[in-house]
Design a protein around this motif. Sequence first.
Motif, short mmCIF file in Angstrom:
data_model
loop_
_atom_site.label_atom_id
_atom_site.label_comp_id
_atom_site.label_asym_id
_atom_site.label_seq_id
_atom_site.Cartn_x
_atom_site.Cartn_y
_atom_site.Cartn_z
N MET A 77 33.48 36.53 40.04
CA MET A 77 33.08 36.30 38.66
C MET A 77 32.08 37.33 38.17
O MET A 77 32.00 37.62 36.99
CB MET A 77 32.46 34.90 38.51
N SER A 78 31.26 37.84 39.06
CA SER A 78 30.15 38.67 38.64
C SER A 78 30.64 39.95 37.98
O SER A 78 31.39 40.72 38.56
CB SER A 78 29.28 39.01 39.85
N GLY A 79 30.23 40.14 36.72
CA GLY A 79 30.52 41.37 36.01
C GLY A 79 31.95 41.53 35.54
O GLY A 79 32.30 42.57 35.00
N ALA A 80 32.80 40.53 35.77
CA ALA A 80 34.21 40.67 35.39
C ALA A 80 34.36 40.55 33.88
O ALA A 80 33.84 39.64 33.27
CB ALA A 80 35.04 39.61 36.10
N ARG A 81 35.12 41.49 33.27
CA ARG A 81 35.39 41.43 31.84
C ARG A 81 36.47 40.39 31.59
O ARG A 81 37.41 40.25 32.36
CB ARG A 81 35.86 42.80 31.36
N CYS A 82 36.34 39.66 30.49
CA CYS A 82 37.30 38.60 30.19
C CYS A 82 37.54 38.57 28.69
O CYS A 82 36.63 38.26 27.91
CB CYS A 82 36.76 37.26 30.69
N ASP A 83 38.76 38.91 28.27
CA ASP A 83 39.13 38.85 26.86
C ASP A 83 39.66 37.47 26.49
O ASP A 83 39.37 36.94 25.42
CB ASP A 83 40.19 39.91 26.54
N ARG A 96 50.10 39.47 27.61
CA ARG A 96 50.11 40.83 28.17
C ARG A 96 51.00 41.75 27.35
O ARG A 96 50.69 42.93 27.18
CB ARG A 96 50.59 40.79 29.62
N GLN A 97 52.09 41.19 26.85
CA GLN A 97 53.00 42.02 26.04
C GLN A 97 52.35 42.38 24.70
O GLN A 97 52.49 43.50 24.22
CB GLN A 97 54.31 41.27 25.81
N ARG A 98 51.63 41.45 24.12
CA ARG A 98 51.04 41.68 22.80
C ARG A 98 49.75 42.48 22.89
O ARG A 98 49.48 43.34 22.06
CB ARG A 98 50.78 40.33 22.13
N GLY A 158 39.55 32.87 34.66
CA GLY A 158 39.13 31.48 34.54
C GLY A 158 39.59 30.68 35.74
O GLY A 158 39.31 31.04 36.88
N ILE A 159 40.33 29.59 35.49
CA ILE A 159 40.82 28.72 36.55
C ILE A 159 42.35 28.70 36.47
O ILE A 159 42.91 28.36 35.42
CB ILE A 159 40.27 27.29 36.40
N GLN A 161 48.20 34.08 38.62
CA GLN A 161 47.71 35.27 39.32
C GLN A 161 48.80 36.35 39.40
O GLN A 161 48.49 37.55 39.38
CB GLN A 161 47.22 34.88 40.71
N ALA A 162 50.05 35.93 39.47
CA ALA A 162 51.15 36.90 39.49
C ALA A 162 51.24 37.66 38.18
O ALA A 162 51.83 38.75 38.13
CB ALA A 162 52.47 36.19 39.77
N GLN A 163 50.65 37.11 37.11
CA GLN A 163 50.60 37.79 35.81
C GLN A 163 49.29 38.56 35.62
O GLN A 163 48.96 38.96 34.51
CB GLN A 163 50.74 36.75 34.68
N GLY A 164 48.56 38.77 36.70
CA GLY A 164 47.32 39.55 36.64
C GLY A 164 46.10 38.73 36.32
O GLY A 164 45.02 39.30 36.04
N PHE A 165 46.20 37.41 36.37
CA PHE A 165 45.08 36.54 36.05
C PHE A 165 44.05 36.55 37.18
O PHE A 165 44.41 36.48 38.36
CB PHE A 165 45.61 35.12 35.83
N ASP A 166 42.77 36.62 36.82
CA ASP A 166 41.68 36.60 37.78
C ASP A 166 41.21 35.15 37.93
O ASP A 166 40.51 34.62 37.05
CB ASP A 166 40.53 37.49 37.30
N ALA A 167 41.64 34.48 38.99
CA ALA A 167 41.31 33.07 39.20
C ALA A 167 39.94 32.95 39.85
O ALA A 167 39.79 33.15 41.05
CB ALA A 167 42.38 32.40 40.05
N TRP A 168 38.95 32.60 39.04
CA TRP A 168 37.61 32.39 39.58
C TRP A 168 37.56 31.14 40.45
O TRP A 168 36.78 31.06 41.38
CB TRP A 168 36.61 32.30 38.43
#
Length: 389
Positions: free
Chosen positions: A6-12, A34-36, A44-45, A51-58
């Motif tokens: 989580m630390s320092g991770a950018r999240c749009d 991702r396409q748009r 997030g959670i 995660q297969a779509q590049g999601f960062d699961a905290w």
Amino acid sequence: MPPASMSGARCDVAMVAGEASGDMLAAQLLAGLRQRWPDWQAAGIGGPHMQAQGFDAWWPSDKLAVRGYVEVLRHYREIVGIRRQLRDRLLAAPPRVFVGVDAPDFNLSLEGDLRAAGVATVHFVAPAVWAWRPERIEVIRRHVDHVLCIFPFEPALFQRHGIAATYVGHPLAPLIPRHPDQAAARAALDLPADGPVVAVLPGSRRAEIAHVLPRFLAAVQRMRQARPELAFVLPAVPALQAEIERHVRQAALSDVVRVLQGQSHAALAACDVTLIASGTATLEAALFKRPMVIAYHMNWLSWKLHQRKMLQPWVGLPNILAQEFVVPELLQDAATPAALAEATLAWLADDDATAQRVQSLQQRFAALHDTLNRPTAQLATDAIAQVLG
């Protein structure tokens, strides 16, 4: 403490999906996002599909996969701690938008805090205020900028209460063929090409494995005694596979029930009928045009509290959408092994009346499939773009 990632991770776009079905739904939305907006980062959670779509699961989504009042109380401190840490992280570095995927008990409160801080909030999968807990409608109005609805009758209901809402179709509908290939699915699972197959789907939560699976396995024993030629498949959520296999061994059914690692869609395509726990999987079974027996069992206190808040006589999504009992529901004390076995075997009877019953059900499910099949990711991202101005 929050996970190190989580630390320092950018999240749009921040997202929370609370169980296996939410993970699958959210993954479809992430593909559209991702396409748009290709450079957006999502975190997030979530679960493996996200995660297969590049999601960062905290945190993994199964941390929130708890159903029933008593079960929630047992995990209350951990769940509240996760929500507090996530809220603080998102308030310290606000995303462009927060999307809560189902899990209303967790997400609505979080959405309220974020919206008060100026973060755009979207809720994907409208809480079923038309079925139970209608008091949530006011909470949604205060906490959510836009609701993405997966059933066509929902937007009008929310709009009557001053809540912006869009029907986006059901993300599962495009993923399931209108005419499932049963023969191919059986070949892929190494099942007999001929002969009846029963898919056993006890749910994806630990509490469901404890309360529902033993009843289902006892029903399997009875069905096997009545129809020795039956084949049984049980798709297991990977995180619970070892626990499920232990239950199967204890029931002395290891040689009878094939436990699969995931592959619920293959099991539904291959089967003739499914014995299935109430939840999103019942809609998947309907989209596969499969007869089913819907069942559920939970802690008795959770059941009593749940009953008091029900507004409709149905709990299974196929029956709710049809507004009648098109498939049997056996809940709580009615979910005895004998009743479950009898209702499941009734779909396999070799007579003209049963064949007509199955054909009529499949026609209704095909019409439902057509209604739910929409370009969900595109419609959802259009709505999110509107929220963002």
